[in-house]
Design an enzyme around this catalytic site. Structure first.
Site, PDB file in Angstrom:
ATOM      1  CG  HIS A 134      -1.819   1.052   1.233  1.00 32.77           C
ATOM      2  ND1 HIS A 134      -3.211   1.107   0.575  1.00 32.77           N
ATOM      3  CD2 HIS A 134      -1.812   2.520   1.673  1.00 32.77           C
ATOM      4  CE1 HIS A 134      -3.817   2.355   0.786  1.00 32.77           C
ATOM      5  NE2 HIS A 134      -2.995   3.201   1.462  1.00 32.77           N
ATOM      6  CB  CYS A 135       2.181   3.325  -2.614  1.00 36.91           C
ATOM      7  SG  CYS A 135       3.303   4.843  -2.815  1.00 36.91           S
TER       8      CYS A 135
END
Length: 311
Positions: free
Chosen positions: A168-169
């Protein structure tokens, strides 16, 4: 050490298997159930996707503001005051094209469903409709109540199980998964190119200003010009290093067909091994063309891949 294939999960067994039923248990043998990708594709895949996460939204806004700051310094500090019209036109055009492609890639990575599994489909009625045979099992995610296909992981921020989730960025306010990995790779690539271009222009501008009068090489005062250029140089160097590393790790992950989470958890490989070129085409589409580098082109993955209801 590789993670074992058989781990404790919420499972549903086929009738006739010892200890059949639902519950958290460990099984010694299992038979994976091939099911079409269409069955586990969320209905939101064709709709607008946006994660309402405060941290991610702030990071995304900061990303755009930094690009606009670079745009301001490049145009109004370096290019417009330049006496060389050809230099200004060529570099201004190149910079704006790269910046536009970077922001377009960022938008696609942020607003594309990364591969979310339908939420709440692990109902008793639906599982019974699968007509499990003795020895067959399906795994359920206890957090989002969905049937987990192979290589899917639950994201605590998106609150969904994501197929082939890499990580998850917060900078794109989204997970990087099966459906948007291409756009994330393009985003890191174009940001790295924009940053490199900025650094080169800053070096040339400093050299020209040292040779000429500082008051003539910019419409701003010399102290303001120096401060703006130093900030741009720091921003460009920081983003060049960060995005280059991310781009390299993503390409390596694609070529080895192993996501960041799978590498981190050292999960045992249970999927067919393919060539590096096949893995690249699986992400960017079939066949190779200039559309690989376009954030406006949705990858053509060819025939739908068969997934397994097991993690």
């Amino acid at each position: 050490m590789k993670s074992p294939v058989h781990r404790c999960r919420d499972v549903e067994h086929g009738r006739g298997l010892a200890g059949a039923g639902s519950g958290t248990t460990c099984i010694q043998t299992e038979q994976r159930i091939p099911i079409s990708k269409d069955v586990i594709t969320s209905s939101s895949a064709s709709a607008m996707w946006f994660i309402r996460d405060a941290c991610g939204i702030v990071c995304a806004v900061i990303t755009w503001m930094l690009v606009f700051y670079a745009e301001f310094v490049v145009l109004f500090v370096m290019l417009l005051p330049s006496k060389n019209l050809t230099y200004s036109i060529v570099n201004g055009t190149l910079f704006n094209i790269l910046a536009f492609l970077a922001l377009a890639s960022h938008l696609r990575a942020m607003c594309t469903d990364p591969g979310a599994v339908p939420k709440g489909n692990a109902t008793k009625e639906y599982i019974e409709s699968l007509q499990l045979k003795p020895g067959q099992v399906v795994y359920k995610c206890p957090k989002c109540c969905s049937i987990k296909p192979d290589r899917a992981h639950h994201c605590s921020v998106c609150k969904r199980c994501i197929r082939k989730m890499d990580h998850h960025c917060p900078w794109v306010n989204n997970c990087v998964g099966e459906n948007n990995q291409k756009y994330f790779v393009l985003f890191t690539m174009y940001i790295a190119l924009v940053s490199l271009h900025c650094l080169v222009m800053v070096v040339f501008h400093f050299l020209n200003c040292f040779e000429d009068d500082w008051t003539k090489c910019s419409t701003f005062s010399p102290p303001a010009t120096v401060i703006l250029l130093i900030l741009l140089c720091f921003e460009g160097l920081l983003f060049l290093i960060f995005t280059s590393v991310m781009f390299g790790t993503q390409v390596h992950s694609i070529c080895t067909d192993e996501t960041g989470i799978e590498q981190l958890k050292k999960e045992e490989r249970r999927w067919a091994k393919k060539t590096k070129w096949m893995n690249m085409r699986a992400v960017f589409g079939h066949p190779f063309s200039f559309l690989w580098f376009s954030p406006f082109s949705t990858p053509d993955h060819g025939k739908a891949e068969t997934y397994q209801y097991v993690v």
